[in-house]
Enzyme design. Structure first.
Site, PDB file in Angstrom:
ATOM      1  N   HIS A 195      17.647   1.311  29.214  1.00 48.53           N
ATOM      2  CA  HIS A 195      17.096   0.464  28.195  1.00 48.53           C
ATOM      3  C   HIS A 195      17.680   0.980  26.705  1.00 48.53           C
ATOM      4  CE1 HIS A 195      13.831  -2.233  26.303  1.00 48.53           C
ATOM      5  NE2 HIS A 195      14.147  -1.338  25.253  1.00 48.53           N
ATOM      6  N   GLU A 196      17.463   2.252  26.464  1.00 48.30           N
ATOM      7  CA  GLU A 196      17.799   2.637  25.109  1.00 48.30           C
ATOM      8  C   GLU A 196      19.608   2.634  24.900  1.00 48.30           C
ATOM      9  OE1 GLU A 196      15.953   2.723  22.923  1.00 48.30           O
ATOM     10  OE2 GLU A 196      14.096   2.908  24.101  1.00 48.30           O
ATOM     11  N   PRO A 212       0.669  -1.113   0.108  1.00 52.24           N
ATOM     12  CA  PRO A 212       0.024   0.045  -0.006  1.00 52.24           C
ATOM     13  C   PRO A 212       0.952   1.195   0.060  1.00 52.24           C
ATOM     14  CG  PRO A 212      -0.644  -1.425   1.918  1.00 52.24           C
ATOM     15  CD  PRO A 212       0.654  -2.162   1.237  1.00 52.24           C
ATOM     16  N   THR A 258      -2.370   3.494  -7.434  1.00 53.42           N
ATOM     17  CA  THR A 258      -3.540   4.419  -7.911  1.00 53.42           C
ATOM     18  C   THR A 258      -2.905   5.686  -8.691  1.00 53.42           C
ATOM     19  OG1 THR A 258      -4.556   3.483  -6.135  1.00 53.42           O
ATOM     20  CG2 THR A 258      -5.473   5.403  -7.416  1.00 53.42           C
ATOM     21  N   ASP A 287      10.414  -5.252  21.344  1.00 55.70           N
ATOM     22  CA  ASP A 287      11.685  -5.843  21.078  1.00 55.70           C
ATOM     23  C   ASP A 287      11.573  -7.294  20.865  1.00 55.70           C
ATOM     24  OD1 ASP A 287      12.806  -3.223  21.463  1.00 55.70           O
ATOM     25  OD2 ASP A 287      13.505  -3.662  23.420  1.00 55.70           O
TER      26      ASP A 287
HETATM   27  P1  ADP Z   1      -1.393   2.780  -3.600  1.00 57.37           P
HETATM   28  O1  ADP Z   1      -0.113   2.090  -3.888  1.00 57.37           O
HETATM   29  O2  ADP Z   1      -1.699   2.464  -2.213  1.00 57.37           O
HETATM   30  O3  ADP Z   1      -2.488   2.751  -4.694  1.00 57.37           O
HETATM   31  P2  ADP Z   1      -1.447   5.522  -3.939  1.00 57.37           P
HETATM   32  O4  ADP Z   1      -1.026   5.710  -5.257  1.00 57.37           O
HETATM   33  O5  ADP Z   1      -2.788   6.024  -3.923  1.00 57.37           O
HETATM   34  O6  ADP Z   1      -0.860   4.256  -3.400  1.00 57.37           O
HETATM   35  O7  ADP Z   1      -0.366   6.760  -3.282  1.00 57.37           O
HETATM   36  C1  ADP Z   1      -0.803   7.728  -2.349  1.00 57.37           C
HETATM   37  C2  ADP Z   1       0.114   8.757  -2.266  1.00 57.37           C
HETATM   38  O8  ADP Z   1       1.214   8.691  -2.030  1.00 57.37           O
HETATM   39  C3  ADP Z   1      -0.185   9.277  -3.665  1.00 57.37           C
HETATM   40  O9  ADP Z   1      -1.101  10.248  -3.902  1.00 57.37           O
HETATM   41  C4  ADP Z   1       1.197  10.245  -3.575  1.00 57.37           C
HETATM   42  O10 ADP Z   1       1.060  11.662  -3.002  1.00 57.37           O
HETATM   43  C5  ADP Z   1       2.237   9.548  -2.802  1.00 57.37           C
HETATM   44  N1  ADP Z   1       3.319   8.742  -3.599  1.00 57.37           N
HETATM   45  C6  ADP Z   1       3.204   7.228  -3.320  1.00 57.37           C
HETATM   46  N2  ADP Z   1       3.995   6.901  -4.334  1.00 57.37           N
HETATM   47  C7  ADP Z   1       4.609   7.991  -4.900  1.00 57.37           C
HETATM   48  C8  ADP Z   1       5.552   8.090  -6.087  1.00 57.37           C
HETATM   49  N3  ADP Z   1       6.296   6.850  -6.445  1.00 57.37           N
HETATM   50  N4  ADP Z   1       5.963   9.317  -6.242  1.00 57.37           N
HETATM   51  C9  ADP Z   1       5.476  10.366  -5.762  1.00 57.37           C
HETATM   52  N5  ADP Z   1       4.301  10.264  -5.055  1.00 57.37           N
HETATM   53  C10 ADP Z   1       3.827   9.052  -4.442  1.00 57.37           C
HETATM   54 ZN    ZN Z   2      13.997  -1.601  23.183  1.00 54.93          ZN
HETATM   55 MG    MG Z   3      -4.529   2.365  -4.275  1.00 59.05          MG
END
Ligand code: ADP
Ligand code: ZN
Ligand code: MG
Length: 640
Positions: free
Chosen positions: A431-432, A210, A215, A508
């Site tokens: 810890h860190e 994602p 898109t 962790d």
């Molecule tokens: P998905 O792969 O989930 O369809 P989207 O195409 O919806 O992801 O990307 C979401 C947003 O992330 C885009 O509207 C854009 O602003 C940004 N983004 C993602 N990939 C790129 C890319 N390769 N270059 C520029 N912007 C990107």
């Molecule tokens: Zn830790």
């Molecule tokens: Mg998408």
């Protein structure tokens, strides 16, 4: 089909209602409305008005007198008749007109219009709207083509670049762009391909995690191609009634065929393209299968030479039905992977164009910090930085804004008013430093760049950030082992100093276990099991669900081995820390005072403190070689 008949009955009901309503209207309501209303007055009043010349017209009937007000012709009066022989004279004297009838009714045309035509029109409009929504819910086909908009695909049509997105707006993803521009090129001059006899693929599937721009790429194709672009999301096909989704698919392809050459883009295609599992009849699978079958047959049915190209996008390619992926359908698979270092720099730059940037901004450093970030996350980082600049009252974005925004996207906002008790703060500091020190004392560990104990909204009470110097695509066994050791460092430091352990290490532990398990079951990095795949990973783009693929006995042995791997690294890290207690104490106190220290500060202090004659300090100089693939920073989520 049952569902085709059902809508007819409501039509009959509706017609009945219309008839009854019209009858009521014309028998009872209209006469009252249409007849003028007469105000009742007394005879003496009538005479009064007559004498004062207030009456315009008079109609004498058998039992009553109707008359009209002079000043207000819309007012009518009625009064009972009296035995008044002088009446005629009086009327004469007042100069009132006599008429045979003061029109009581509107013209018959008017009656017809108001009584029948207008209501009928209203009923028809209302009926149409009602039917429309009814059809949408009923589904099914066969009610005739003119039956309103039911079964339409609702695909949005972009003709050319409606939102102006071009390939230049998509950074990185060069392979995907190249493959897609071939398609665009074909649509522009199909002749060149036909000449040679080359077949252009019918469909291409954009596959990737994602937020990587699937898109966005499809929109860019729409912007680049000079052809109609039908865009629809897989979920638009999912309907409550069987057959409805299939009808939509049919309609979509019909429209597309009329508009060819064109592109059909089906986003999130896994919603309809899921594997058919043979369990149809149980639950709502029927509808989905019909939709998928329709899609398959439509894809077969048209000829790519007509110029209809189908793009799909999904982040769950493994759940797609194999029939969808066979040659002749989505035979081209276009991977849209998480961006590499250069890709991240480019994406940052593309989005940075939209905001005002200071001169000192080093995108390369930001991109290094944001290991594993998707395009969407990077876009978000730029925006967060811009917001932070506005909050600070600055007119441009600085490097510090960007660095903070990376951390915001990774670990959430700083919880400024989170109250850590002094004891807790001290524990978190140890810890860190435990993590950071183990990392620094091993080779093959990414250098520490930042350590902080400021709590974040994600629940992390502090974290140690390690950033690689180069992009690596492979991870060696030593690197994984060192990473596990680093992960255990936090808990060990707590234990060594406070002799008690906390929930702070839960994240962790989770990460270390995952790594150790993968070493055994997927990477073939143990002697016992060798190069055998003991787990299959599905959903690789959505976190990856591993499922065991071995016998119960083996599974028990795997668990044992995983525990052993983690324990070995725990012991290694424990030894490292035990021999560097002085550094641990010094650095933790420093971190406690300063709350955030940079990697350079950390390394500088460490060099100063290092006891030269420590034999067990097996610390080779921190080499530049380091891990990647997995995010290089660790976040401590603390349960609260
Ligand atoms: P998905 O792969 O989930 O369809 P989207 O195409 O919806 O992801 O990307 C979401 C947003 O992330 C885009 O509207 C854009 O602003 C940004 N983004 C993602 N990939 C790129 C890319 N390769 N270059 C520029 N912007 C990107
Ligand atoms: Zn830790
Ligand atoms: Mg998408």
């Amino acid at each position: 089909m049952e569902e085709i008949k059902t809508p007819k009955r409501p039509i009959i009901y509706y017609m009945l209602i219309v008839v009854v309503a019209m009858l009521i209207l014309n028998l009872f309501v209209m006469p009252r409305l249409m007849n003028r209303q007469f105000e009742e007055t007394s005879y003496s009043e009538f005479l009064d008005m007559l004498e004062n010349g207030k009456i315009k017209e008079v109609e004498i009937q058998e039992k009553q007198i109707l008359f009209m007000d002079k000043s207000d012709p819309a007012r009518y009066y009625v009064t009972g008749i009296m035995d008044d022989p002088d009446l005629i004279n009086r009327l004469d004297a007042a100069g009132v007109t006599f008429t045979a009838t003061i029109e009581q009714e509107a013209s018959p045309w008017m009656t017809l219009l108001l009584g029948y035509v207008v209501p009928l029109l209203i009923f028809m409009v209302v009926g149409r709207l009602l039917m429309n929504s009814l059809m949408k819910r009923m589904g099914g086909e066969g009610l005739g083509g003119n039956m309103l908009t039911f079964g339409k695909s609702n695909a949005k049509i972009y003709v050319q670049s409606t939102d102006g997105i071009r390939f230049s707006d998509v950074a990185g993803e060069d392979e995907a762009k190249e493959l897609l521009s071939e398609i665009v090129d074909y649509l522009h001059n199909p002749g060149r391909y036909a000449e040679i006899g080359a077949n252009i693929p019918k469909g291409a599937l954009l596959v990737g995690p994602p937020g990587t721009g699937k898109t966005l790429l499809a929109k860019a194709v729409a912007g680049e191609a000079n052809v109609p672009f039908f865009s629809i999301s897989g979920s638009d096909f999912v309907e409550m009634f069987v057959g409805m989704g299939a009808a939509k698919v049919r309609d979509l392809f019909k429209q597309a065929n009329e508009k060819a050459p064109c592109i059909i883009f089906i986003d999130e295609i896994d919603t309809i393209g899921k594997k058919r599992d043979g369990l149809s009849g149980i639950g709502g699978n029927d509808e989905r299968e019909q939709t998928l079958n329709q899609l398959l047959s439509e894809m077969d049915g048209f000829n790519a030479s007509k110029g209809v190209i189908i793009l799909g996008a999904t982040n769950r390619p493994d759940s797609l039905d194999p029939a969808l992926l066979r040659p002749g359908r989505f035979d081209r698979r276009i991977p849209v992977e998480l961006p590499d270092l250069q890709g991240r720099v480019d994406i940052l730059k593309v989005h940075a164009k939209k905001v005002k940037m200071g001169d000192n901004v080093d995108f390369d450093a930001i991109a290094r910090m944001a290991v594993g970030a998707s395009g969407a996350e990077l876009a978000n980082m730029i925006n967060e930085a811009a917001l932070r600049a506005v909050r600070a009252g600055r007119r441009f974005v600085t490097q510090a804004d960007l660095e903070e925004s990376v951390e915001v996207v990774i670990a959430g906002y700083q919880k400024k008013n989170a109250i850590l008790s002094d004891k807790e703060k001290r524990i978190v500091a140890y810890h860190e430093i435990g993590h950071a020190l183990v990392a620094a004392l091993q080779s093959h560990s990414a250098p520490v760049t930042k350590i902080t104990i400021i709590p974040r909204t994600s629940g992390a009470l502090g974290y140690t950030m390690q950033v690689d110097e180069d992009e690596h695509n492979l991870m060696s066994k030593e690197e994984i082992e060192n990473k596990i050791a680093t992960l255990t460092g936090g808990r060990i430091a707590e234990d060594l100093i406070f002799h008690s352990i906390t929930t702070g290490a839960s994240n962790d532990i989770e990460q270390a276990t995952k790594l150790a398990r993968a070493m055994v079951t997927r990477f073939g990095m143990t002697e016992e099991f060798g190069m055998v795949a003991l787990e299959t990973v599905s959903n690789q783009y959505l976190g990856g669900d591993a499922s065991l693929a071995c016998s119960p006995d083996t599974s028990t042995a795997i668990d044992k081995k995983v525990i052993e791997v983690v324990r070995t690294q725990y012991e290694k890290a424990e030894n490292l820390l035990k021999t560097h207690m002085k550094e641990l104490n010094g650095l933790a106190n420093y971190l406690y005072d300063h709350e955030t220290i940079t990697g350079d500060e950390f390394m500088g202090l460490l060099e100063q403190m290092k006891v030269p004659a420590e034999p067990a300090a097996a610390a080779e100089p921190t080499s530049a070689a380091a891990e990647t693939t997995a995010p290089a920073e660790q976040t401590e989520s603390k349960t609260e």
